[in-house]
Design an enzyme around this catalytic site. Structure first.
Site, PDB file in Angstrom:
ATOM      1  N   ASP A  15      24.163 -26.418 -27.726  1.00  0.00           N
ATOM      2  CA  ASP A  15      25.515 -26.040 -28.426  1.00  0.00           C
ATOM      3  C   ASP A  15      24.981 -24.985 -29.456  1.00  0.00           C
ATOM      4  O   ASP A  15      23.691 -24.916 -29.639  1.00  0.00           O
ATOM      5  CB  ASP A  15      26.042 -27.280 -29.213  1.00  0.00           C
ATOM      6  CG  ASP A  15      27.109 -26.968 -29.850  1.00  0.00           C
ATOM      7  OD1 ASP A  15      27.905 -26.201 -29.469  1.00  0.00           O
ATOM      8  OD2 ASP A  15      26.931 -27.413 -31.121  1.00  0.00           O
ATOM      9  N   ASP A  17      26.463 -23.904 -32.994  1.00  0.00           N
ATOM     10  CA  ASP A  17      26.551 -24.225 -34.377  1.00  0.00           C
ATOM     11  C   ASP A  17      26.096 -25.669 -34.649  1.00  0.00           C
ATOM     12  O   ASP A  17      26.731 -26.564 -33.967  1.00  0.00           O
ATOM     13  CB  ASP A  17      28.148 -24.138 -34.725  1.00  0.00           C
ATOM     14  CG  ASP A  17      28.877 -22.754 -34.686  1.00  0.00           C
ATOM     15  OD1 ASP A  17      28.561 -22.031 -35.511  1.00  0.00           O
ATOM     16  OD2 ASP A  17      29.187 -22.382 -33.740  1.00  0.00           O
ATOM     17  N   ASP A 174      25.240 -31.507 -31.158  1.00  0.00           N
ATOM     18  CA  ASP A 174      25.300 -32.234 -32.234  1.00  0.00           C
ATOM     19  C   ASP A 174      26.855 -32.947 -32.452  1.00  0.00           C
ATOM     20  O   ASP A 174      27.127 -33.299 -33.792  1.00  0.00           O
ATOM     21  CB  ASP A 174      24.991 -31.360 -33.655  1.00  0.00           C
ATOM     22  CG  ASP A 174      26.067 -30.405 -33.847  1.00  0.00           C
ATOM     23  OD1 ASP A 174      26.589 -29.643 -32.785  1.00  0.00           O
ATOM     24  OD2 ASP A 174      26.518 -30.298 -35.201  1.00  0.00           O
TER      25      ASP A 174
END
Length: 225
Positions: A15, A17, A174
């Site tokens: 991922d 960000d 996250d």
């Protein structure tokens, strides 16, 4: 891929960000610019951090208490996008240890790439400024396929581009959607606990194959230490 079978890994997908880059200050600044334009005081940038991974939905939720179902949301979202584009490079940086992690993956002949829900309008700007991303084997944005995570399509597009099977990849993110997408795609999943996670998130309950508290811990899973 089971949590114990990391030796089959041919590629690592991340991922963006909250996993590779810390973009929360610029996302929060973009939201605060909308508040200032309406005569409202700025919020502390830390108040936006937990929801930075949710993009406009998260930022407008913090700044104005809005949800995508609110009538004013679409217009504010476009205004937020314009605001973010103007400040996208002000404070965004690669997380500590990411440069070393990527170098170690490359040194072990493991491909790596990015799969994000962020639109290509923004990922292209970030990739242009952050030269690390010149070395990514693939970058899949939120508008590369008709679907976004937690749908597995973006991850499957990444492995199609790489020319490997999904079970030869692990996906690191996250957000719960990252774990859901990775599992749906048949990949091993790693939850990055150093990331944004979301408000009141219990990341240990997401069902990821492993968790890491800092980026270099991924090397332990891959037996690259």
């Amino acid at each position: 891929m089971s949590a114990l079978d990391w030796s089959r890994t041919q590629a690592v997908l991340f991922d963006l960000d909250g996993t590779l880059i810390d973009s929360a200050p610029d996302l929060g600044r973009a939201a605060n610019n909308l508040r200032i334009a309406r005569g409202l005081s700025e919020l502390p940038l830390d108040s936006y951090r937990a929801m930075a991974g949710a993009g406009a939905r998260g930022m407008l939720g913090i700044a104005f208490g809005l949800t995508p179902e609110d009538l004013q949301f679409p217009g504010l979202r476009e205004e937020f996008f314009d605001s973010y584009e103007r400040c996208i490079h002000d404070q965004t940086r690669v997380f500590d240890q990411i440069e070393e992690l990527i170098a170690r993956l490359e040194g072990s002949s493991l491909a790596w790439g990015v799969v994000t829900n962020k639109a290509s309008r923004f990922t292209s700007l970030i990739a242009q400024r952050m030269k690390l991303f010149d070395r990514a084997a693939v970058i899949v944005s939120g508008d590369t396929t008709p679907h976004i995570k937690p749908h597995p399509a973006p991850l499957l597009e990444a492995v199609r581009h790489l020319g490997i099977a999904a079970d030869g990849c692990i996906y690191v993110g996250d957000d719960l959607r990252d774990v859901q997408a990775g599992k749906a795609a048949g990949m091993g999943t790693v939850a990055a606990l150093y990331g944004y996670l979301g408000q009141d998130a219990e990341a240990t309950t997401w069902g990821a194959d492993a968790t890491i508290n800092q980026p270099l811990e991924l090397l332990n899973l891959l037996k690259l230490t």
